[in-house]
Design a protein around this motif. Structure first.
Motif, PDB file in Angstrom:
ATOM      1  N   ILE A   7      32.128  34.698  34.132  1.00  0.00           N
ATOM      2  CA  ILE A   7      32.107  33.557  35.043  1.00  0.00           C
ATOM      3  C   ILE A   7      33.564  33.177  35.326  1.00  0.00           C
ATOM      4  O   ILE A   7      34.279  32.740  34.415  1.00  0.00           O
ATOM      5  CB  ILE A   7      31.365  32.354  34.392  1.00  0.00           C
ATOM      6  N   ASN A   8      33.978  33.377  36.562  1.00  0.00           N
ATOM      7  CA  ASN A   8      35.362  33.064  36.927  1.00  0.00           C
ATOM      8  C   ASN A   8      35.446  31.626  37.453  1.00  0.00           C
ATOM      9  O   ASN A   8      34.986  31.327  38.550  1.00  0.00           O
ATOM     10  CB  ASN A   8      35.866  34.053  37.984  1.00  0.00           C
ATOM     11  N   GLY A   9      36.055  30.757  36.648  1.00  0.00           N
ATOM     12  CA  GLY A   9      36.138  29.341  37.003  1.00  0.00           C
ATOM     13  C   GLY A   9      37.389  28.967  37.780  1.00  0.00           C
ATOM     14  O   GLY A   9      37.715  27.782  37.874  1.00  0.00           O
ATOM     15  N   HIS A  10      38.073  29.967  38.345  1.00  0.00           N
ATOM     16  CA  HIS A  10      39.272  29.629  39.129  1.00  0.00           C
ATOM     17  C   HIS A  10      38.851  28.996  40.453  1.00  0.00           C
ATOM     18  O   HIS A  10      38.059  29.582  41.194  1.00  0.00           O
ATOM     19  CB  HIS A  10      40.110  30.885  39.389  1.00  0.00           C
ATOM     20  N   PRO A  11      39.384  27.810  40.792  1.00  0.00           N
ATOM     21  CA  PRO A  11      38.950  27.173  42.044  1.00  0.00           C
ATOM     22  C   PRO A  11      39.479  27.872  43.296  1.00  0.00           C
ATOM     23  O   PRO A  11      38.928  27.684  44.379  1.00  0.00           O
ATOM     24  CB  PRO A  11      39.526  25.751  41.937  1.00  0.00           C
ATOM     25  N   ALA A  12      40.538  28.662  43.143  1.00  0.00           N
ATOM     26  CA  ALA A  12      41.125  29.358  44.304  1.00  0.00           C
ATOM     27  C   ALA A  12      41.488  30.785  43.898  1.00  0.00           C
ATOM     28  O   ALA A  12      42.668  31.120  43.760  1.00  0.00           O
ATOM     29  CB  ALA A  12      42.357  28.603  44.796  1.00  0.00           C
ATOM     30  N   PRO A  13      40.478  31.633  43.678  1.00  0.00           N
ATOM     31  CA  PRO A  13      40.748  32.958  43.098  1.00  0.00           C
ATOM     32  C   PRO A  13      41.700  33.819  43.930  1.00  0.00           C
ATOM     33  O   PRO A  13      42.420  34.638  43.371  1.00  0.00           O
ATOM     34  CB  PRO A  13      39.369  33.620  42.995  1.00  0.00           C
ATOM     35  N   THR A  14      41.746  33.595  45.242  1.00  0.00           N
ATOM     36  CA  THR A  14      42.640  34.428  46.051  1.00  0.00           C
ATOM     37  C   THR A  14      44.110  34.051  45.818  1.00  0.00           C
ATOM     38  O   THR A  14      45.001  34.839  46.113  1.00  0.00           O
ATOM     39  CB  THR A  14      42.313  34.315  47.555  1.00  0.00           C
ATOM     40  N   LYS A  15      44.341  32.851  45.285  1.00  0.00           N
ATOM     41  CA  LYS A  15      45.729  32.426  45.019  1.00  0.00           C
ATOM     42  C   LYS A  15      46.142  32.673  43.566  1.00  0.00           C
ATOM     43  O   LYS A  15      47.260  32.352  43.177  1.00  0.00           O
ATOM     44  CB  LYS A  15      45.887  30.944  45.351  1.00  0.00           C
ATOM     45  N   SER A  16      45.211  33.213  42.793  1.00  0.00           N
ATOM     46  CA  SER A  16      45.480  33.440  41.371  1.00  0.00           C
ATOM     47  C   SER A  16      46.272  34.727  41.173  1.00  0.00           C
ATOM     48  O   SER A  16      46.027  35.729  41.843  1.00  0.00           O
ATOM     49  CB  SER A  16      44.126  33.527  40.655  1.00  0.00           C
ATOM     50  N   LEU A  17      47.204  34.712  40.264  1.00  0.00           N
ATOM     51  CA  LEU A  17      47.842  35.970  39.827  1.00  0.00           C
ATOM     52  C   LEU A  17      47.334  36.322  38.431  1.00  0.00           C
ATOM     53  O   LEU A  17      46.774  37.403  38.219  1.00  0.00           O
ATOM     54  CB  LEU A  17      49.375  35.836  39.812  1.00  0.00           C
ATOM     55  N   ALA A  18      47.485  35.375  37.482  1.00  0.00           N
ATOM     56  CA  ALA A  18      47.158  35.672  36.086  1.00  0.00           C
ATOM     57  C   ALA A  18      45.671  35.987  35.907  1.00  0.00           C
ATOM     58  O   ALA A  18      45.301  37.060  35.405  1.00  0.00           O
ATOM     59  CB  ALA A  18      47.565  34.501  35.212  1.00  0.00           C
ATOM     60  N   GLY A  19      44.824  35.052  36.330  1.00  0.00           N
ATOM     61  CA  GLY A  19      43.385  35.244  36.141  1.00  0.00           C
ATOM     62  C   GLY A  19      42.876  36.465  36.900  1.00  0.00           C
ATOM     63  O   GLY A  19      42.073  37.249  36.367  1.00  0.00           O
ATOM     64  N   LYS A  20      43.361  36.639  38.108  1.00  0.00           N
ATOM     65  CA  LYS A  20      42.922  37.784  38.920  1.00  0.00           C
ATOM     66  C   LYS A  20      43.306  39.107  38.229  1.00  0.00           C
ATOM     67  O   LYS A  20      42.503  40.034  38.148  1.00  0.00           O
ATOM     68  CB  LYS A  20      43.583  37.684  40.292  1.00  0.00           C
ATOM     69  N   SER A  21      44.529  39.163  37.702  1.00  0.00           N
ATOM     70  CA  SER A  21      44.979  40.392  37.026  1.00  0.00           C
ATOM     71  C   SER A  21      44.153  40.635  35.761  1.00  0.00           C
ATOM     72  O   SER A  21      43.802  41.781  35.463  1.00  0.00           O
ATOM     73  CB  SER A  21      46.451  40.297  36.627  1.00  0.00           C
ATOM     74  N   ILE A  22      43.854  39.561  35.034  1.00  0.00           N
ATOM     75  CA  ILE A  22      43.032  39.725  33.818  1.00  0.00           C
ATOM     76  C   ILE A  22      41.668  40.298  34.199  1.00  0.00           C
ATOM     77  O   ILE A  22      41.176  41.249  33.586  1.00  0.00           O
ATOM     78  CB  ILE A  22      42.887  38.372  33.078  1.00  0.00           C
ATOM     79  N   ILE A  23      41.065  39.728  35.220  1.00  0.00           N
ATOM     80  CA  ILE A  23      39.714  40.162  35.608  1.00  0.00           C
ATOM     81  C   ILE A  23      39.739  41.615  36.086  1.00  0.00           C
ATOM     82  O   ILE A  23      38.873  42.420  35.721  1.00  0.00           O
ATOM     83  CB  ILE A  23      39.123  39.207  36.662  1.00  0.00           C
ATOM     84  N   GLU A  24      40.724  41.970  36.897  1.00  0.00           N
ATOM     85  CA  GLU A  24      40.810  43.369  37.381  1.00  0.00           C
ATOM     86  C   GLU A  24      40.957  44.340  36.213  1.00  0.00           C
ATOM     87  O   GLU A  24      40.289  45.366  36.159  1.00  0.00           O
ATOM     88  CB  GLU A  24      42.011  43.522  38.323  1.00  0.00           C
ATOM     89  N   ASN A  25      41.845  43.995  35.285  1.00  0.00           N
ATOM     90  CA  ASN A  25      42.051  44.872  34.121  1.00  0.00           C
ATOM     91  C   ASN A  25      40.796  44.948  33.253  1.00  0.00           C
ATOM     92  O   ASN A  25      40.412  46.023  32.790  1.00  0.00           O
ATOM     93  CB  ASN A  25      43.221  44.355  33.266  1.00  0.00           C
ATOM     94  N   PHE A  26      40.162  43.798  33.051  1.00  0.00           N
ATOM     95  CA  PHE A  26      38.988  43.781  32.179  1.00  0.00           C
ATOM     96  C   PHE A  26      37.832  44.564  32.810  1.00  0.00           C
ATOM     97  O   PHE A  26      37.137  45.326  32.127  1.00  0.00           O
ATOM     98  CB  PHE A  26      38.552  42.341  31.873  1.00  0.00           C
ATOM     99  N   ALA A  27      37.637  44.396  34.114  1.00  0.00           N
ATOM    100  CA  ALA A  27      36.540  45.105  34.801  1.00  0.00           C
ATOM    101  C   ALA A  27      36.768  46.614  34.775  1.00  0.00           C
ATOM    102  O   ALA A  27      35.810  47.396  34.743  1.00  0.00           O
ATOM    103  CB  ALA A  27      36.404  44.592  36.229  1.00  0.00           C
ATOM    104  N   ALA A  28      38.038  47.044  34.763  1.00  0.00           N
ATOM    105  CA  ALA A  28      38.322  48.479  34.661  1.00  0.00           C
ATOM    106  C   ALA A  28      37.990  48.984  33.255  1.00  0.00           C
ATOM    107  O   ALA A  28      37.500  50.109  33.089  1.00  0.00           O
ATOM    108  CB  ALA A  28      39.782  48.744  34.997  1.00  0.00           C
ATOM    109  N   LEU A  29      38.238  48.144  32.244  1.00  0.00           N
ATOM    110  CA  LEU A  29      37.954  48.545  30.854  1.00  0.00           C
ATOM    111  C   LEU A  29      36.451  48.508  30.558  1.00  0.00           C
ATOM    112  O   LEU A  29      35.950  49.317  29.783  1.00  0.00           O
ATOM    113  CB  LEU A  29      38.661  47.588  29.883  1.00  0.00           C
ATOM    114  N   CYS A  30      35.751  47.548  31.143  1.00  0.00           N
ATOM    115  CA  CYS A  30      34.311  47.341  30.874  1.00  0.00           C
ATOM    116  C   CYS A  30      33.585  47.300  32.218  1.00  0.00           C
ATOM    117  O   CYS A  30      33.266  46.206  32.731  1.00  0.00           O
ATOM    118  CB  CYS A  30      34.086  46.049  30.101  1.00  0.00           C
ATOM    119  N   PRO A  31      33.332  48.467  32.823  1.00  0.00           N
ATOM    120  CA  PRO A  31      32.799  48.487  34.192  1.00  0.00           C
ATOM    121  C   PRO A  31      31.373  47.932  34.323  1.00  0.00           C
ATOM    122  O   PRO A  31      30.916  47.686  35.444  1.00  0.00           O
ATOM    123  CB  PRO A  31      32.829  49.976  34.575  1.00  0.00           C
ATOM    124  N   GLN A  32      30.710  47.727  33.192  1.00  0.00           N
ATOM    125  CA  GLN A  32      29.359  47.140  33.249  1.00  0.00           C
ATOM    126  C   GLN A  32      29.421  45.619  33.459  1.00  0.00           C
ATOM    127  O   GLN A  32      28.388  44.953  33.436  1.00  0.00           O
ATOM    128  CB  GLN A  32      28.573  47.466  31.974  1.00  0.00           C
TER     129      GLN A  32
END
Ligand SMILES: Cc1cc2nc3c(=O)[nH]c(=O)nc-3n(C[C@H](O)[C@H](O)[C@H](O)COP(=O)(O)O)c2cc1C
Length: 187
Positions: A7-32
């Protein structure tokens, strides 16, 4: 394989750097992983509560991913908690839908870790701000994993440098590895 719901609680995900990078990296590690961006799901000020609850029921592991806002979750995530973790679903004598699922609290802060200490600007260690979220999880029968956070993750275009951007991306990669590790260890 465990089904993971982030659940991504960022109110402006397109403006995020840190959270967006974490999610991209995590989704690559755990594609399910299924990622739900609350900012896209709040329509005319409301969440579709039954859809949100169904997604939770289907998950084995739930991740609350957010930027630390005023020592807690952003308002959009607090609204999701208030509305979706309803009586009779998440708590109360009939509210057992989440029992036994694992919850990972994962977030980023702007202030560096050194400021999170007595006598410094944040006055308390980061972990001392987390009991309300951990108790929310426990009341819902969720099993909280060790919370994971990264500090000093604020990036403002035009203020911070390219080197800051690269440092944050690298910290986000390390953060995602810690998340995957924590989930794989706590079955
Ligand atoms: C409204 C607001 C409140 C914030 N509150 C805090 C805070 O309490 N403690 C802190 O260390 N950083 C705070 N920050 C900084 C954010 O946590 C930081 O910018 C964010 O984690 C960076 O992640 P992002 O690139 O995904 O947005 C706040 C930022 C905003 C906009």
């Amino acid at each position: 394989m465990s089904k993971i719901l982030l659940i991504n609680g960022h109110p402006a995900p397109t403006k995020s750097l840190a959270g967006k990078s974490i999610i991209e990296n995590f989704a690559a590690l755990c594609p399910q992983t299924e990622v739900r961006n609350l900012a896209e799901l709040l329509i005319a000020g409301k969440f579709d509560i039954s859809t949100e609850q169904r997604a939770l029921v289907q998950a084995d592991v739930i991740i609350w991913q957010f930027p630390f806002y005023w020592y807690s979750v952003p308002a959009i995530m607090k609204k999701w908690i208030d509305d979706v973790l309803a009586h009779g679903f998440a708590y109360g004598s009939q509210g057992t839908a989440l029992h036994g699922k694992r919850l990972l609290i994962s977030f980023t802060t702007g202030a560096p870790e050194v400021e999170y200490a007595e006598g410094r600007s944040m006055n308390w260690p980061v972990k001392d701000f987390l009991p309300p979220l951990l108790q929310t999880a426990k009341l819902c029968g969720l099993k909280p994993l060790s919370p994971i956070w990264s500090t000093n993750m604020n990036f403002i275009e035009g203020v911070h440098t390219d080197a800051d951007r690269e440092r944050i991306k690298s910290a986000a990669h390390a953060h995602a590895l810690r998340m995957a590790d924590e989930i794989s260890q706590q079955r």
